[in-house]
Design a protein around this motif. Structure first.
Motif, mmCIF file in Angstrom:
data_model
loop_
_atom_site.group_PDB
_atom_site.id
_atom_site.type_symbol
_atom_site.label_atom_id
_atom_site.label_comp_id
_atom_site.label_asym_id
_atom_site.label_seq_id
_atom_site.Cartn_x
_atom_site.Cartn_y
_atom_site.Cartn_z
ATOM 1 N N GLY A 468 57.636 -9.142 -15.971
ATOM 2 C CA GLY A 468 56.359 -9.456 -16.586
ATOM 3 C C GLY A 468 55.968 -10.907 -16.362
ATOM 4 N N THR A 469 54.717 -11.196 -16.626
ATOM 5 C CA THR A 469 54.198 -12.552 -16.427
ATOM 6 C C THR A 469 54.962 -13.556 -17.285
ATOM 7 O OG1 THR A 469 52.002 -11.648 -16.006
ATOM 8 C CG2 THR A 469 52.137 -13.985 -16.529
ATOM 9 N N GLY A 470 55.365 -14.666 -16.634
ATOM 10 C CA GLY A 470 56.018 -15.748 -17.351
ATOM 11 C C GLY A 470 57.523 -15.589 -17.515
ATOM 12 N N VAL A 471 58.088 -14.453 -17.162
ATOM 13 C CA VAL A 471 59.544 -14.264 -17.280
ATOM 14 C C VAL A 471 60.207 -14.917 -16.070
ATOM 15 C CG1 VAL A 471 61.428 -12.608 -17.458
ATOM 16 C CG2 VAL A 471 59.208 -12.093 -18.497
ATOM 17 N N PRO A 472 61.163 -15.824 -16.285
ATOM 18 C CA PRO A 472 61.788 -16.512 -15.147
ATOM 19 C C PRO A 472 62.592 -15.548 -14.278
ATOM 20 C CG PRO A 472 62.914 -17.066 -17.192
ATOM 21 C CD PRO A 472 61.683 -16.322 -17.570
ATOM 22 N N ALA A 473 62.333 -15.584 -12.985
ATOM 23 C CA ALA A 473 63.044 -14.703 -12.047
ATOM 24 C C ALA A 473 64.290 -15.424 -11.548
ATOM 25 C CB ALA A 473 62.126 -14.321 -10.890
ATOM 26 N N ASP A 474 65.245 -15.614 -12.458
ATOM 27 C CA ASP A 474 66.460 -16.335 -12.105
ATOM 28 C C ASP A 474 67.701 -15.485 -12.415
ATOM 29 O OD1 ASP A 474 66.674 -16.424 -14.886
ATOM 30 O OD2 ASP A 474 66.062 -18.522 -15.030
ATOM 31 N N ARG A 475 68.861 -16.044 -12.114
ATOM 32 C CA ARG A 475 70.111 -15.296 -12.277
ATOM 33 C C ARG A 475 70.390 -14.979 -13.746
ATOM 34 N NH1 ARG A 475 74.469 -13.948 -9.238
ATOM 35 N NH2 ARG A 475 76.451 -13.659 -10.340
ATOM 36 N N ALA A 476 70.027 -15.884 -14.628
ATOM 37 C CA ALA A 476 70.268 -15.644 -16.050
ATOM 38 C C ALA A 476 69.470 -14.433 -16.535
ATOM 39 C CB ALA A 476 69.903 -16.878 -16.867
ATOM 40 N N THR A 477 68.219 -14.322 -16.087
ATOM 41 C CA THR A 477 67.420 -13.148 -16.455
ATOM 42 C C THR A 477 68.027 -11.877 -15.870
ATOM 43 O OG1 THR A 477 65.386 -14.455 -16.590
ATOM 44 C CG2 THR A 477 65.143 -12.080 -16.293
ATOM 45 N N ALA A 478 68.444 -11.967 -14.599
ATOM 46 C CA ALA A 478 69.053 -10.797 -13.964
ATOM 47 C C ALA A 478 70.287 -10.340 -14.740
ATOM 48 C CB ALA A 478 69.426 -11.114 -12.518
ATOM 49 N N ARG A 479 71.100 -11.285 -15.134
ATOM 50 C CA ARG A 479 72.310 -10.950 -15.878
ATOM 51 C C ARG A 479 71.966 -10.293 -17.213
ATOM 52 N NH1 ARG A 479 77.172 -9.674 -14.891
ATOM 53 N NH2 ARG A 479 76.170 -7.881 -15.842
ATOM 54 N N ASP A 480 70.969 -10.842 -17.895
ATOM 55 C CA ASP A 480 70.594 -10.307 -19.206
ATOM 56 C C ASP A 480 69.973 -8.915 -19.082
ATOM 57 O OD1 ASP A 480 68.330 -10.907 -21.859
ATOM 58 O OD2 ASP A 480 70.490 -10.711 -22.039
ATOM 59 N N VAL A 481 69.167 -8.700 -18.043
ATOM 60 C CA VAL A 481 68.566 -7.377 -17.823
ATOM 61 C C VAL A 481 69.676 -6.344 -17.575
ATOM 62 C CG1 VAL A 481 67.200 -6.020 -16.184
ATOM 63 C CG2 VAL A 481 66.323 -8.206 -17.044
ATOM 64 N N LEU A 482 70.658 -6.718 -16.771
ATOM 65 C CA LEU A 482 71.767 -5.799 -16.498
ATOM 66 C C LEU A 482 72.585 -5.522 -17.756
ATOM 67 C CD1 LEU A 482 73.221 -6.823 -13.016
ATOM 68 C CD2 LEU A 482 71.601 -5.013 -13.569
ATOM 69 N N ASP A 483 72.808 -6.549 -18.566
ATOM 70 C CA ASP A 483 73.576 -6.355 -19.799
ATOM 71 C C ASP A 483 72.878 -5.364 -20.726
ATOM 72 O OD1 ASP A 483 75.566 -8.056 -18.989
ATOM 73 O OD2 ASP A 483 74.836 -9.793 -20.122
ATOM 74 N N ARG A 484 71.557 -5.489 -20.823
ATOM 75 C CA ARG A 484 70.823 -4.572 -21.703
ATOM 76 C C ARG A 484 70.849 -3.142 -21.157
ATOM 77 N NH1 ARG A 484 65.631 -7.586 -24.465
ATOM 78 N NH2 ARG A 484 66.633 -9.598 -24.845
ATOM 79 N N ALA A 485 70.664 -3.021 -19.852
ATOM 80 C CA ALA A 485 70.739 -1.677 -19.254
ATOM 81 C C ALA A 485 72.148 -1.117 -19.372
ATOM 82 C CB ALA A 485 70.301 -1.737 -17.794
ATOM 83 N N GLY A 486 73.145 -2.002 -19.225
ATOM 84 C CA GLY A 486 74.536 -1.568 -19.283
ATOM 85 C C GLY A 486 74.951 -1.021 -20.628
ATOM 86 N N ALA A 487 74.209 -1.402 -21.687
ATOM 87 C CA ALA A 487 74.513 -0.858 -23.019
ATOM 88 C C ALA A 487 74.132 0.620 -23.105
ATOM 89 C CB ALA A 487 73.769 -1.654 -24.086
ATOM 90 N N GLN A 488 73.311 1.098 -22.160
ATOM 91 C CA GLN A 488 72.867 2.498 -22.159
ATOM 92 C C GLN A 488 73.549 3.331 -21.078
ATOM 93 O OE1 GLN A 488 68.436 2.465 -21.932
ATOM 94 N NE2 GLN A 488 68.695 0.253 -22.023
ATOM 95 N N LEU A 489 74.216 2.674 -20.144
ATOM 96 C CA LEU A 489 74.745 3.349 -18.976
ATOM 97 C C LEU A 489 76.255 3.219 -18.889
ATOM 98 C CD1 LEU A 489 72.209 1.914 -16.370
ATOM 99 C CD2 LEU A 489 72.202 4.255 -17.255
ATOM 100 N N ALA A 490 76.883 4.198 -18.264
ATOM 101 C CA ALA A 490 78.289 4.041 -17.915
ATOM 102 C C ALA A 490 78.418 2.875 -16.942
ATOM 103 C CB ALA A 490 78.817 5.318 -17.281
ATOM 104 N N ARG A 491 79.565 2.235 -16.961
ATOM 105 C CA ARG A 491 79.744 1.004 -16.191
ATOM 106 C C ARG A 491 79.477 1.208 -14.696
ATOM 107 N NH1 ARG A 491 84.386 -1.830 -14.097
ATOM 108 N NH2 ARG A 491 84.150 -4.087 -14.260
ATOM 109 N N PHE A 492 79.901 2.365 -14.154
ATOM 110 C CA PHE A 492 79.746 2.558 -12.717
ATOM 111 C C PHE A 492 78.294 2.708 -12.295
ATOM 112 C CE2 PHE A 492 78.728 7.037 -12.798
ATOM 113 C CZ PHE A 492 79.438 7.568 -13.861
ATOM 114 N N LYS A 493 77.376 2.936 -13.253
ATOM 115 C CA LYS A 493 75.962 3.101 -12.922
ATOM 116 C C LYS A 493 75.204 1.773 -12.910
ATOM 117 C CE LYS A 493 75.836 7.651 -15.178
ATOM 118 N NZ LYS A 493 75.233 8.471 -16.243
ATOM 119 N N VAL A 494 75.801 0.727 -13.453
ATOM 120 C CA VAL A 494 75.108 -0.562 -13.571
ATOM 121 C C VAL A 494 74.996 -1.199 -12.192
ATOM 122 C CG1 VAL A 494 75.149 -2.850 -14.614
ATOM 123 C CG2 VAL A 494 75.970 -0.862 -15.908
#
Length: 536
Positions: A468-494
């Motif tokens: 979305g607009t204004g969200v920094p496209a950096d490694r910290a955001t990538a890591r946080d997005v994966l962590d949130r998705a990983g709470a819903q997915l089995a580890r091998f799907k992340v």
């Protein structure tokens, strides 16, 4: 350590591979083995071994408990969420003796995955352990429609007081045995409906294909919730032979375990051959009792080296959860080594290579087409998915989604896949499921998940993410997005890789064009954040 050559009397002669199994249900197989091989080892786990008679008695007691205490009736679903402990196959066989349908649940599932499987299957009981009981209880409390599901903790299964006689429940070859969840081409996992006859046939065919007998020792290291330890169990019941079950696969210790347990037959798949070969050579590599290794996806360049290193023949076997086993290369076929061929059909199957565009026309030899199969075993269909069943099973033919060519020697060679999924090692990851998890994050406008080549796992998971607009496209955001998705997915799907994009190329129907997306990424590479996971 290699044993002296002895006369072999395969339990299922090769000429009978295509016959109907002489004992057509898993429960009848266990009863027969308890009678004719009761004192032989059946299941060998790290802590101890259990004989066929031990397991027959235990599963009967537990089946009576499921019926008498938990109210399980024929056709009810019993979910099993356990690691590789003896209680897994015991719960499976006990559920089948009660006439119930087993629902294997990946032990690594988080709340979202577990809730989906319990809702979709309509499970009445969940068999689990202390480590997962709290998670199961949390899911049941949060889902109103799951309020009457019972939890059975295997630490005290309460079966001791029940009789060892087999419950008087009618079980036939066509009786449903499993709802086996598998990630399909799109969307959330679908449950393949697998009957007793499916499992009995699978054990029968594999016994014949590998010329195994009751003196062989089988070994498995994959999680029991997956197909492989289950068909290995059916194979052990067919043979009257022991099955060694390791807690997990570890490339650094697997072959030492093969030597220690004197295993003569193993099945490996996905990244396992490459990971094994990358281990440092050992003076005892050939000091083993292996005489047959089945593998799905033998690296062509390593095939001969794998055989030379461990002194045993490796052969391809091809199948899916939907179809069990379809193709194999006989162990006597030296021409198969390094050929890349998946083999030829087992006698109970027919295959065609057809136009992938959907005309149904058979394509000429050497031309790529979709592999379709018919015969036995096959699933009965997808649970609660009539549309998916109709799309996959057409006029008795299972459409695999795999692109293959028919070779001049009659063999089948894999060249690609139609399916929109990632085959990461031995796991199938549905891209749409991962995309849905990523897009639940408010910062994510859209996501597209693709497979990228990996020299160990075959394929890895990469996510292209639009923020979305204004969200920094950096490694910290990538890591946080994966962590949130990983709470819903089995580890091998992340996803391992994340690349941020400003937009997505789209088709005229406004779908994301993944071929155009990957081509653009190759031509104009952006920053790819790599979140590599440790490998054993």
């Amino acid at each position: 350590m290699t044993t002296s050559v002895r006369a072999r009397r395969p339990v299922v002669p090769a000429a009978r591979m295509g016959d109907e199994p002489s004992i057509p249900t898993l429960t009848a197989l266990l009863a027969r083995r308890a009678r004719d091989a009761g004192d032989r080892d059946f299941l060998r786990f790290p802590e101890r071994s259990w004989t066929f008679a031990d397991i027959d008695a235990w599963t009967s007691r537990l089946a009576h408990r499921l019926i008498g205490t938990d109210g399980v009736c024929p056709g009810d679903r019993v979910a099993i969420m356990l690691p590789n402990v003896v209680h897994w196959p015991v719960a499976w066989l006990a559920a089948l003796k009660a006439g119930a349908v087993a629902v294997p649940v990946n032990y690594g599932y988080r709340r979202g995955d577990l809730a989906f499987v319990l809702r979709d299957s309509g499970a009445r009981t969940v068999v689990t352990d202390g480590e997962r009981a709290a998670l199961v209880a949390e899911v049941l409390a949060a889902e109103p429609d799951l309020g009457d599901v019972r939890i059975l903790d295997v630490a005290d299964d309460g079966s001791e007081a029940f009789p060892i006689s087999t419950p008087e429940v009618a079980v036939e070859p066509g009786t449903l045995a499993n709802l086996q969840y598998t990630s399909g081409t799109t969307g959330f996992p679908k449950a393949c409906m697998l009957t007793h006859g499916y499992w009995a046939r699978l054990g029968w065919v594999c016994a014949a294909a590998a010329a195994l007998d009751g003196q062989d020792v089988l070994l498995t290291a994959q999680p029991y919730s997956y197909m492989d330890p289950q068909w290995n169990t059916a194979l052990a019941l067919t043979l009257g032979a022991p099955l060694v079950v390791l807690p997990r696969f570890s490339a650094s210790t697997f072959m030492a375990d093969v030597r220690r347990h004197r295993a003569s037959f193993v099945y490996v798949l996905g990244s396992m051959p490459t990971l094994l070969f990358k281990q440092a050579p050992h003076a005892d590599d050939r000091a083993n009792d292996l005489r047959a290794v089945f593998c799905s996806g033998i690296p062509v360049a390593l095939h001969q080296e794998l055989e030379d290193r461990w002194g045993a023949p490796w052969r391809e076997i091809y199948g899916m959860t939907e179809s069990g086993v379809d193709l194999f290369s006989p162990f006597g076929d030296r021409a198969a080594v390094g050929s890349g061929s998946l083999g030829t059909p087992v006698p109970s199957k027919q295959v065609q290579v057809i136009d992938p565009a959907g005309s149904g026309a058979v394509v000429p030899e050497g031309e790529a087409g979709e592999l379709v199969v018919s015969g036995a075993p096959l699933m009965s269909g997808y649970w609660n998915r009539p549309d998916a069943t109709a799309a996959t099973l057409r006029d008795g033919w299972l459409h695999t989604g795999d692109l293959v060519v028919r070779r001049p020697d009659g063999g089948i060679q894999l060249v690609g896949r139609i399916k929109d999924m990632v085959r990461r090692g031995g796991e199938n990851v549905a891209c749409a499921e991962v995309e849905a998890a990523l897009e639940r994050d408010d910062r994510v406008v859209g996501a597209a998940v693709v497979a990228v080549p990996d020299d160990i796992l075959g394929e890895e998971v990469k996510a292209f993410v639009q923020l979305g607009t204004g969200v920094p496209a950096d490694r910290a955001t990538a890591r946080d997005v994966l962590d949130r998705a990983g709470a819903q997915l089995a580890r091998f799907k992340v996803p391992r890789y994340v690349e941020f994009v400003a937009d997505f190329p789209r088709t005229p129907s406004e779908r994301v064009s993944k071929p155009a997306l990957t081509a653009r990424a190759e031509a104009e590479p952006g920053t790819t954040h790599d979140f590599a996971r440790p490998r054993s």
